[in-house]
Motif scaffolding. Sequence first.
Motif, PDB file in Angstrom:
ATOM      1  N   GLY A 221       0.800  -1.209   0.000  1.00 20.87           N
ATOM      2  CA  GLY A 221       0.000   0.000   0.000  1.00 20.87           C
ATOM      3  C   GLY A 221       0.830   1.255   0.000  1.00 20.87           C
ATOM      4  O   GLY A 221       0.531   2.217  -0.689  1.00 20.87           O
ATOM      5  N   ASN A 222       1.905   1.271   0.794  1.00 24.70           N
ATOM      6  CA  ASN A 222       2.680   2.506   0.874  1.00 24.70           C
ATOM      7  C   ASN A 222       4.172   2.301   0.635  1.00 24.70           C
ATOM      8  O   ASN A 222       4.972   3.196   0.857  1.00 24.70           O
ATOM      9  N   GLN A 223       4.540   1.094   0.211  1.00 26.45           N
ATOM     10  CA  GLN A 223       5.920   0.784  -0.137  1.00 26.45           C
ATOM     11  C   GLN A 223       6.886   1.009   1.018  1.00 26.45           C
ATOM     12  O   GLN A 223       8.027   1.384   0.832  1.00 26.45           O
TER      13      GLN A 223
ATOM     14  N   SER B 208      -5.925   4.967  -4.260  1.00 34.03           N
ATOM     15  CA  SER B 208      -7.317   5.112  -3.822  1.00 34.03           C
ATOM     16  C   SER B 208      -8.278   4.500  -4.832  1.00 34.03           C
ATOM     17  O   SER B 208      -9.244   3.818  -4.462  1.00 34.03           O
ATOM     18  N   LEU B 209      -8.034   4.721  -6.120  1.00 37.34           N
ATOM     19  CA  LEU B 209      -8.877   4.128  -7.144  1.00 37.34           C
ATOM     20  C   LEU B 209      -8.779   2.603  -7.114  1.00 37.34           C
ATOM     21  O   LEU B 209      -9.784   1.890  -7.281  1.00 37.34           O
ATOM     22  N   GLY B 210      -7.564   2.104  -6.897  1.00 40.46           N
ATOM     23  CA  GLY B 210      -7.408   0.650  -6.775  1.00 40.46           C
ATOM     24  C   GLY B 210      -8.229   0.083  -5.636  1.00 40.46           C
ATOM     25  O   GLY B 210      -8.843  -0.993  -5.764  1.00 40.46           O
ATOM     26  N   ASN B 211      -8.275   0.781  -4.490  1.00 38.88           N
ATOM     27  CA  ASN B 211      -9.100   0.332  -3.361  1.00 38.88           C
ATOM     28  C   ASN B 211     -10.582   0.326  -3.722  1.00 38.88           C
ATOM     29  O   ASN B 211     -11.331  -0.579  -3.327  1.00 38.88           O
ATOM     30  N   ILE B 212     -11.027   1.362  -4.460  1.00 33.67           N
ATOM     31  CA  ILE B 212     -12.434   1.423  -4.873  1.00 33.67           C
ATOM     32  C   ILE B 212     -12.771   0.245  -5.782  1.00 33.67           C
ATOM     33  O   ILE B 212     -13.824  -0.401  -5.639  1.00 33.67           O
TER      34      ILE B 212
ATOM     35  N   ILE C  75     -11.104  12.449  -8.159  1.00 30.89           N
ATOM     36  CA  ILE C  75     -10.791  11.254  -8.943  1.00 30.89           C
ATOM     37  C   ILE C  75     -11.938  11.019  -9.920  1.00 30.89           C
ATOM     38  O   ILE C  75     -13.117  11.066  -9.539  1.00 30.89           O
ATOM     39  N   ASN C  76     -11.591  10.739 -11.158  1.00 31.91           N
ATOM     40  CA  ASN C  76     -12.596  10.397 -12.170  1.00 31.91           C
ATOM     41  C   ASN C  76     -12.047   9.264 -13.029  1.00 31.91           C
ATOM     42  O   ASN C  76     -10.826   9.067 -13.117  1.00 31.91           O
TER      43      ASN C  76
END
Length: 645
Positions: free
Chosen positions: A375-377, A546-550, A605-606
């Motif tokens: 997630g945050n490397q 964040s998009l990956g989590n969605i 984000i879009n």
Amino acid sequence: MSRKYSDGKTYKVIAFIFANFFKDEEQRIMRRVVQQCARHNCKVIFFSTLADFYFNDINDRGEQKIFPAVSVERFDAIMLMSLSFKLDEEQLAMVGRAQVAGVPVITVDKSFDGCINLVMDYGNCFREIVEHMILFHGYRRVYYMSGVPDNSFSMEREQAYLDVMQQAGVPREQCRIYYGYFWETPCRAEMERMFREIEEGLELPEAIICANDSMAMEVGTFLRERGYRVPEDIAVSGFDGLEMEYYYRPRLTTGVYNVDMLIDTVFRLVDEGCPSSYRQQPIPIYNEMRLGRSCGCSGAQDQSLSSEMVTLKLDLQRLMKYQGDLNQMVVNIGTVKQPEEALRALQEIMGPLRYKDFWFCANEGFLEKDIIDFGNQKKETAVEDYTGNMEVLHYHNLDESGVESGQAETEYWQPMTFGEVIPGLDSQLEKNDFLLITTVHLQGESMGYTVATMDMGHFWFVGYSAFLASFRHLIELQRSQKQLMKMYMEDLLTGLYNRNGFYLKINQLLEKAGDQELSIISLDMDGLKQINDTYGHAEGDQALHSLGNIIQSSLKQEFAARIGGDEFLIAFMGTDTDIRAREIVGCINRGIREYNEVSEKEYAINASIGSYTDCARSHTLDYFLKKADDMMYAQKSMHKCRDQR
């Protein structure tokens, strides 16, 4: 508060903690403990290690995880062979936990505050040996090979030598003391110094008294190399009852560990409830002198070495063959894809150990523990000690008679709460008076622990220690394999599959497609370049994360991948998949809106999304991907037109 293991039982349960279970002396102690268990209505859980922490390296730090494995509050008493460990920190932490829980701790030879401390009386036994050499045999030119200067054990034994020499009327200036540091190499150096002095006029000794057996055997070897006979020319004595002394000729006159008195005292204390009054003064345990022929006693005849050496040679050959089999096992199955496949192969290799039951109690998700936090490397903080929930692998040997079978029943990954030791502990303690627990650790961190039951007379302890070392190596290879595959197949930023992972997974699905439908959803983040240019690439990465989590939260059995900078794919198979595809797209759009509503970012984000569904066998994969991309790009064009208005 957790219940004690003995609650509602007619027996007490004690923990016995010591180093190096595979050594002869430790096995002798274990056998005596098990004998006394039946007589005193107790059960014992042995906690042991493959090291004594001498090197204090990464392996030793992993071995020290044996102490947190002891749920101290659940035992009726704890027996700690404290001197068998070279470091005190973890011991003291465990003793502290026991004291808070009100559980008595009995220690041996290394005293801790608040414990019942048993102290082996080496001094009187060593004095008895010195008196035997000087007063009984009448030797007067007696030289002494001491241990480490200023060491308490060395000083105590050295003073006994000087006292008895004075008692025999030998002047202090005729007493010769050499310092062999309890080790063979410095002992030999001191013997060479002694013989240089002899060449310069020092009288040849009649006897050499040594502070331990290791130095005594080295002294004897040195004398034989110089052409002297033991004891005819120079008598020798040792101390400590070292296990290798059994094979030494002539057998040494030495002091031996009084195991019977030690263990009998422990169980007497347990029977009495370990009253606090015993914590005021150390309780002495008297060692015993054992006569051998090295001192000159003609009645202490040595047995023939031939049969013993044959047995020793056969044992060595057996161990070398088994170690070779273990090495081959690690090579053959160390990199198989499924852990269960590797662990299933262990049943056959465990056959020669002659065990009854074996459990591997693993920390929850032990093979999934990552070096990298995707997630945050950042490096993940290592899991300390043991997880609250554990996963248990169990082998039950079908042949419990003690003969080698290699057949076993297996139960995979039963859930268990830490502190229960093994599933069904009560029934196992009804059948067995004892269990043996050792740690499993990788790079100094605990992965869990192993538990074994066995017939004490048939079990191959040395082989088991070799097996455990290879078992840990196998687990490490499995974990490394998982991590390498994860890094090969997983996008480090989002935790989704990467391009490699996507194609591997989709091809696996297509091989089993049959008449099922295939749905591909193509998704592009809108405006990633603007976020990077305006707010920096760190913010761009956060937006992608964040998009990956969605996306991930919108899926059930489906899988998703980030295959490029701002490009994502979702794929799944089944029937009526177009309906499910619309549900996923709606869920992602809803997730994006909800994120933007609560986000405190200066940007939104879009994403543009397109999907295509058809029978999997109707088209190539490239066709599905192009059609989904076409739908996605059509939506992206609509978004651009909307933004320009």
